[in-house]
Design a protein around this motif. Structure first.
Motif, PDB file in Angstrom:
ATOM      1  N   ILE A 342      36.827  -3.218 -10.268  1.00 42.47           N
ATOM      2  CA  ILE A 342      35.507  -2.997  -9.677  1.00 42.47           C
ATOM      3  C   ILE A 342      34.448  -3.424 -10.695  1.00 42.47           C
ATOM      4  O   ILE A 342      34.423  -2.919 -11.813  1.00 42.47           O
ATOM      5  N   TYR A 343      33.618  -4.384 -10.303  1.00 41.04           N
ATOM      6  CA  TYR A 343      32.616  -4.932 -11.216  1.00 41.04           C
ATOM      7  C   TYR A 343      31.203  -4.663 -10.742  1.00 41.04           C
ATOM      8  O   TYR A 343      30.957  -4.608  -9.535  1.00 41.04           O
ATOM      9  N   ALA A 344      30.292  -4.543 -11.702  1.00 44.62           N
ATOM     10  CA  ALA A 344      28.870  -4.485 -11.362  1.00 44.62           C
ATOM     11  C   ALA A 344      28.385  -5.924 -11.269  1.00 44.62           C
ATOM     12  O   ALA A 344      28.196  -6.582 -12.282  1.00 44.62           O
ATOM     13  N   GLU A 345      28.261  -6.407 -10.057  1.00 43.18           N
ATOM     14  CA  GLU A 345      27.848  -7.794  -9.859  1.00 43.18           C
ATOM     15  C   GLU A 345      26.876  -7.878  -8.703  1.00 43.18           C
ATOM     16  O   GLU A 345      26.878  -7.030  -7.813  1.00 43.18           O
ATOM     17  N   ASP A 346      26.075  -8.926  -8.721  1.00 41.29           N
ATOM     18  CA  ASP A 346      25.101  -9.130  -7.671  1.00 41.29           C
ATOM     19  C   ASP A 346      25.723 -10.040  -6.613  1.00 41.29           C
ATOM     20  O   ASP A 346      25.750 -11.257  -6.772  1.00 41.29           O
ATOM     21  N   PHE A 351      27.570 -13.424  -7.283  1.00 39.72           N
ATOM     22  CA  PHE A 351      28.399 -12.470  -8.022  1.00 39.72           C
ATOM     23  C   PHE A 351      28.169 -12.548  -9.528  1.00 39.72           C
ATOM     24  O   PHE A 351      29.102 -12.464 -10.320  1.00 39.72           O
ATOM     25  N   LEU A 352      26.917 -12.733  -9.922  1.00 34.66           N
ATOM     26  CA  LEU A 352      26.620 -12.732 -11.357  1.00 34.66           C
ATOM     27  C   LEU A 352      26.657 -11.292 -11.860  1.00 34.66           C
ATOM     28  O   LEU A 352      26.359 -10.360 -11.117  1.00 34.66           O
ATOM     29  N   PRO A 353      27.037 -11.099 -13.111  1.00 34.72           N
ATOM     30  CA  PRO A 353      27.060  -9.738 -13.656  1.00 34.72           C
ATOM     31  C   PRO A 353      25.713  -9.058 -13.472  1.00 34.72           C
ATOM     32  O   PRO A 353      24.660  -9.698 -13.593  1.00 34.72           O
ATOM     33  N   TRP A 354      25.762  -7.777 -13.185  1.00 32.66           N
ATOM     34  CA  TRP A 354      24.553  -7.011 -12.948  1.00 32.66           C
ATOM     35  C   TRP A 354      24.487  -5.872 -13.938  1.00 32.66           C
ATOM     36  O   TRP A 354      25.518  -5.290 -14.262  1.00 32.66           O
ATOM     37  N   THR A 355      23.296  -5.551 -14.368  1.00 33.52           N
ATOM     38  CA  THR A 355      23.175  -4.475 -15.352  1.00 33.52           C
ATOM     39  C   THR A 355      22.310  -3.358 -14.792  1.00 33.52           C
ATOM     40  O   THR A 355      21.622  -3.532 -13.796  1.00 33.52           O
ATOM     41  N   GLY A 356      22.367  -2.216 -15.446  1.00 33.51           N
ATOM     42  CA  GLY A 356      21.517  -1.105 -15.043  1.00 33.51           C
ATOM     43  C   GLY A 356      22.226   0.222 -15.172  1.00 33.51           C
ATOM     44  O   GLY A 356      23.376   0.296 -15.619  1.00 33.51           O
ATOM     45  N   ARG A 357      21.494   1.263 -14.763  1.00 32.45           N
ATOM     46  CA  ARG A 357      22.034   2.608 -14.868  1.00 32.45           C
ATOM     47  C   ARG A 357      22.738   2.996 -13.572  1.00 32.45           C
ATOM     48  O   ARG A 357      22.243   2.702 -12.486  1.00 32.45           O
ATOM     49  N   ILE A 358      23.896   3.621 -13.690  1.00 31.47           N
ATOM     50  CA  ILE A 358      24.590   4.116 -12.508  1.00 31.47           C
ATOM     51  C   ILE A 358      23.990   5.488 -12.168  1.00 31.47           C
ATOM     52  O   ILE A 358      24.131   6.438 -12.929  1.00 31.47           O
ATOM     53  N   GLU A 359      23.288   5.541 -11.047  1.00 30.40           N
ATOM     54  CA  GLU A 359      22.620   6.792 -10.677  1.00 30.40           C
ATOM     55  C   GLU A 359      23.610   7.804 -10.130  1.00 30.40           C
ATOM     56  O   GLU A 359      23.470   9.003 -10.312  1.00 30.40           O
ATOM     57  N   VAL A 380      25.194   3.477 -18.444  1.00 25.75           N
ATOM     58  CA  VAL A 380      24.455   2.222 -18.328  1.00 25.75           C
ATOM     59  C   VAL A 380      25.418   1.049 -18.514  1.00 25.75           C
ATOM     60  O   VAL A 380      26.234   1.050 -19.427  1.00 25.75           O
ATOM     61  N   ILE A 381      25.320   0.096 -17.605  1.00 24.03           N
ATOM     62  CA  ILE A 381      26.076  -1.149 -17.772  1.00 24.03           C
ATOM     63  C   ILE A 381      25.109  -2.144 -18.388  1.00 24.03           C
ATOM     64  O   ILE A 381      24.100  -2.505 -17.787  1.00 24.03           O
ATOM     65  N   SER A 382      25.412  -2.526 -19.614  1.00 25.44           N
ATOM     66  CA  SER A 382      24.480  -3.391 -20.333  1.00 25.44           C
ATOM     67  C   SER A 382      24.939  -4.837 -20.251  1.00 25.44           C
ATOM     68  O   SER A 382      26.037  -5.133 -19.801  1.00 25.44           O
ATOM     69  N   ALA A 383      24.091  -5.732 -20.715  1.00 29.05           N
ATOM     70  CA  ALA A 383      24.439  -7.149 -20.692  1.00 29.05           C
ATOM     71  C   ALA A 383      25.323  -7.508 -21.886  1.00 29.05           C
ATOM     72  O   ALA A 383      25.775  -8.633 -22.004  1.00 29.05           O
ATOM     73  N   TYR A 384      25.556  -6.546 -22.770  1.00 32.92           N
ATOM     74  CA  TYR A 384      26.293  -6.863 -23.994  1.00 32.92           C
ATOM     75  C   TYR A 384      27.790  -7.041 -23.776  1.00 32.92           C
ATOM     76  O   TYR A 384      28.442  -7.772 -24.497  1.00 32.92           O
TER      77      TYR A 384
END
Ligand code: ADP
Length: 417
Positions: A342-346, A351-359, A380-384
């Motif tokens: 399961i990925y955080a992607e747009d 389907f580019l990686p997506w960043t942000g806080r999981i609420e 938080v899913i960061s870009a790092y």
């Protein structure tokens, strides 16, 4: 010689750090976790006995910084380092650095990683072990005319790949002769910028390929065994996203050949610890060696569930100089396991990686469901780093049952924010 491992530093983060620490705890081994600025307060740190800050958020300044990791290992007085996957896990210089401090690297030797990490030298090794390899060059290409000659002899389409490649990067499919010269230049420069090594090689492009890999375990007494195959053909951008075991495309006779080939290859190089031999299979069920991953794989849980073997535990035991606790005959396979990453992607944006806080996140559970994650509410899913949120693994007596359980788990997964 048996060595005592009482304390391990995990040179990694997130779900795989937790995974490794679980096995350590069950073995009575103390654990040391490291974290970058971005990972301060991350759930995986709560699983460790000791926690050390290692630097800034960029991986180069933290999880890839060998000197910092070795320094903390000394300071915390650990016996061994487990690299997880990614980061320094397949870096022979790191293994040598760890060795030089008298610490144990939980993985194969630097020599084995070096030989197998280079895809062209790995193909040579496979060929010598009598394992079929994809037709193409066995050493790096030196010129466009050489590429043209090889491509003509194996037939188009062909694929250009980086010798030092990984993560599906630096690959280019060439369908016709007139496109080869341009693709050659692009593949070379891409390899140079992604891997600081611009050597490329050429293979026949296998149409509608299946990616099938064999998990192996090898101790330092020459015993090599396999834990069956995994089917990893469902990929995006040459990156696995769904894996299962057994492969629905492999029959018993192919399975016997495939697993024997993997064991032969590993025995041939005196491989130790856990590893994965990857093959590509064509439409006719013919398989060819592709590469060896000299580490624990993201998708190892599907194999663990089918065999009941704790692969991390075996890695630690092998690194401690113990014999494999089981023989090939002891390995039994039950049911069918599937993993979904399961990925955080747009999804609306390629389907580019997506960043942000999981609420809000509510991980699924239920019969036949295993969930490996390093995230919780507020994470938080960061870009790092990699944008993977979790791995859901389902198990069932049959593939159908495993799929039903996976569907139910996916349906009930709540992730917002
Ligand atoms: P990486 O190390 O970057 O993951 P691999 O060599 O494992 O690269 O290849 C990744 C994926 O690329 C394979 O699983 C497969 O889907 C595709 N691939 C690689 N080589 C070939 C080939 N010769 N023909 C067709 N597809 C290929």
């Amino acid at each position: 010689m048996k060595k005592n491992i009482r304390k391990i530093l995990i040179a990694n983060r997130g779900e795989i750090a937790i995974r490794v620490m679980r096995s350590c705890r069950m073995m009575g081994i103390r654990t040391v976790a490291v974290f970058s600025d971005a990972d301060e307060g991350s759930p995986y740190l709560r699983h460790a006995d000791e926690v050390y800050h290692i630097g800034n958020s960029p991986a180069r300044e933290s999880y890839l910084d060998m000197e910092k990791i070795v320094g903390i290992a000394k300071q915390a007085n650990v016996d061994a380092i487990h690299p997880g996957y990614g980061f320094l896990s397949e870096n022979p210089a790191f293994v040598e650095r760890v060795d030089s401090e008298g610490l144990i690297f939980i993985g194969p030797t630097a020599d084995a990683i070096r030989k197998l990490g280079d895809k062209t030298s790995a193909k040579e090794i496979a060929g010598r072990a009598g394992v079929p390899v994809v037709p193409g060059t066995v050493s790096a290409l030196t010129s466009v005319p050489e590429a043209l000659r090889t491509a003509a002899s194996v037939g188009y389409p062909v694929i250009l790949k980086a010798a030092a490649g990984g993560g599906g990067k630096g690959m280019r499919i060439v369908r016709a002769e007139e496109d080869l010269e341009g693709a050659f230049a692009m593949a070379k420069s891409e390899a140079g910028s992604s891997f600081s090594d611009d050597r490329i090689y050429l293979e026949k492009y296998i149409q509608d390929p299946r990616h099938i890999e064999v998990q192996i375990l090898a101790d330092s007494f020459g015993t090599v065994l396999h834990l069956g195959e995994r089917e990893c053909s469902i990929q995006r951008r040459h990156q696995k996203i769904i894996e299962e075991s057994p492969s629905p495309a492999v029959d018993d006779s192919v399975r016997t050949d495939l697993t024997a080939a993997a064991v032969r290859l590993a025995s041939g190089v005196g491989y130790t610890n856990a590893g994965t031999v990857e093959f590509i299979m064509d439409r006719d069920g013919k398989f060819y060696f592709m590469e060896v991953n000299t580490r624990l794989q993201v998708e190892h849980p599907v194999t663990e569930w089918r065999t009941g073997v704790d692969i991390v535990r075996e890695q630690i035991r092998i690194a401690a100089g113990e014999r494999l606790a089981l023989s090939q005959g002891d390995v039994s396979f039950a049911g069918h396991a599937i993993e979904c990453r399961i990925y955080a992607e747009d999804s609306a944006n390629g389907f580019l990686p997506w960043t942000g806080r999981i609420e809000h996140i509510n991980h699924p559970a239920g019969p036949g469901i295993r969930l490996d994650t390093g995230l919780e509410n507020g994470s938080v899913i960061s870009a790092y780093y990699d944008p993977m949120i979790s791995k859901i693994i389902s198990w069932g007596m049959t593939r159908e049952e495993s799929l039903l359980r996976m569907r139910e788990a996916l349906r009930g997964y709540e992730i917002y924010g």
